[in-house]
Design a protein around this motif. Structure first.
Motif, PDB file in Angstrom:
ATOM      1  N   UNK A  94       0.859  -1.185   0.000  1.00 54.86           N
ATOM      2  CA  UNK A  94       0.000   0.000   0.000  1.00 54.86           C
ATOM      3  C   UNK A  94       0.896   1.237   0.000  1.00 54.86           C
ATOM      4  N   UNK A  95       0.301   2.415   0.247  1.00 63.50           N
ATOM      5  CA  UNK A  95       1.113   3.648   0.289  1.00 63.50           C
ATOM      6  C   UNK A  95       0.919   4.348   1.628  1.00 63.50           C
ATOM      7  N   UNK A  96       1.631   5.458   1.815  1.00 65.71           N
ATOM      8  CA  UNK A  96       1.680   6.081   3.141  1.00 65.71           C
ATOM      9  C   UNK A  96       0.422   6.868   3.513  1.00 65.71           C
ATOM     10  N   UNK A  97      -0.607   6.891   2.651  1.00 69.56           N
ATOM     11  CA  UNK A  97      -1.858   7.543   3.074  1.00 69.56           C
ATOM     12  C   UNK A  97      -2.761   6.539   3.793  1.00 69.56           C
ATOM     13  N   UNK A 139       4.751   8.385  -0.128  1.00 72.18           N
ATOM     14  CA  UNK A 139       4.730   9.571  -0.994  1.00 72.18           C
ATOM     15  C   UNK A 139       5.738  10.560  -0.404  1.00 72.18           C
ATOM     16  N   UNK A 140       6.039  11.606  -1.145  1.00 74.66           N
ATOM     17  CA  UNK A 140       6.937  12.640  -0.603  1.00 74.66           C
ATOM     18  C   UNK A 140       6.202  13.974  -0.579  1.00 74.66           C
ATOM     19  N   UNK A 141       6.726  14.876   0.239  1.00 77.23           N
ATOM     20  CA  UNK A 141       6.094  16.193   0.366  1.00 77.23           C
ATOM     21  C   UNK A 141       7.170  17.270   0.383  1.00 77.23           C
ATOM     22  N   UNK A 142       6.942  18.358  -0.378  1.00 75.05           N
ATOM     23  CA  UNK A 142       7.921  19.454  -0.424  1.00 75.05           C
ATOM     24  C   UNK A 142       7.374  20.674   0.317  1.00 75.05           C
ATOM     25  N   UNK A 143       8.213  21.181   1.225  1.00 71.74           N
ATOM     26  CA  UNK A 143       7.852  22.422   1.922  1.00 71.74           C
ATOM     27  C   UNK A 143       9.017  23.378   1.797  1.00 71.74           C
ATOM     28  N   UNK A 148       0.448  13.846   6.257  1.00 75.80           N
ATOM     29  CA  UNK A 148       0.705  15.178   5.692  1.00 75.80           C
ATOM     30  C   UNK A 148       0.155  15.334   4.270  1.00 75.80           C
ATOM     31  N   UNK A 149       0.118  14.239   3.525  1.00 78.63           N
ATOM     32  CA  UNK A 149      -0.370  14.287   2.144  1.00 78.63           C
ATOM     33  C   UNK A 149      -1.818  14.776   2.131  1.00 78.63           C
TER      34      UNK A 149
END
Length: 278
Positions: free
Chosen positions: A6-9, A27-31, A260-261
């Motif tokens: 599965x994925x991180x959500x 998944x990745x997140x950019x801040x 966070x997604x």
């Protein structure tokens, strides 16, 4: 052995991922120019603080097909089948990424669009593992997952419209109007995308609306799962709602601080309420 990916959500706990031997592709997140890997080097609560101080709305990215392929190659190298269940394709390219990887690998992979996120995705992943551990075949697992999906409902309630505006999803004027009236938009995810279904003027009204929906949908059925995901929305809406659910006799409720997604889109104070009954 049949492997489950599965994925991180997916809101299952780390303990459950280990117990059921479920593989998670994050998944990745950019801040503000920095990239974080969801669930690995950024946690949900600290992310909300980072988001508050960020100049722009964070951006999330699905895993590249290569990431999935690498895992599929490894898991399937001895001929083991793989079932890969992911967040709704209506909100992210994660499902498409997994599909592309399934076409590229020599492993036997079945990719499923859960059409949901958070606990509603977790319900499907958990049931897949339970059926597998009871000796189920790939076909039996897929059929059970489809059944769970058909019987699931998911509601999302926003406490603020700020992130929707920043993300270009609604205009400033509309948001201003909403915040002046203290409106809490309620949406469902039953089509795989956020669809507005109602709006409430207060947290109390939100709780009333969601509980009434829950009662209506589960009448004459057995409740199999209830999940609540939140971005610091427990005190205002989550807990009062769960108290009402517990009074109906269902007490085994899953609670998580949302990924966070998801909180990037909902903003702080939001809740997601989901359940399935058969």
């Amino acid at each position: 052995m049949i492997h489950i990916v599965t994925d991180s959500t997916c809101d299952l706990t780390k303990a459950e991922f280990e117990k059921y031997q479920i593989h998670v592709v994050p998944l990745t997140i950019q801040i503000d120019g920095k990239t974080y890997v969801d669930g690995i080097d950024i946690e949900p609560a600290s992310f909300l603080q980072l988001m508050e101080g960020a100049e722009e709305l964070p951006k999330s990215s699905q895993p590249a097909p290569g990431k999935f392929k690498e895992l599929y190659d490894e898991l399937g190298k001895d001929g083991d089948p793989i079932i890969s269940i992911h967040m709704t394709g209506g909100m992210s390219g994660t499902f498409q990424s997994a599909q592309q990887a399934a076409e590229m690998t020599d492993s036997n992979v079945t990719v499923i669009d859960s059409r949901y996120i958070a606990w509603a995705l977790a319900f499907q992943v958990r049931e897949a593992a339970i059926v597998r551990d009871a000796g189920g075949t790939v076909e039996e697992i897929v059929a059970r997952v489809d059944e769970v999906r058909k019987n699931t409902r998911l509601f999302v309630v926003l406490d603020t419209l700020e992130n929707m505006v920043k993300g270009g999803r609604i205009g400033k004027g509309k948001a201003m109007f909403g915040s002046l009236l203290n409106i809490k938009p309620i949406g469902s995810l039953d089509t795989g995308e956020f669809t507005p279904v109602s709006k409430a003027r207060s947290h109390k009204q939100v709780v009333k609306y969601l509980f009434e929906q829950f009662q209506k949908d589960t009448a004459g059925k057995t409740v199999k799962g209830v999940g609540l995901s939140h971005a610091e929305g427990l005190q205002t809406m989550g807990n009062p709602l769960l108290e009402l659910v517990k009074e109906t006799g269902f007490t085994n409720i899953d609670i998580a601080f949302t990924s966070p997604i998801i909180s990037t889109h909902t903003g702080p104070g939001a809740i997601g309420f989901m359940y399935y009954a058969e």
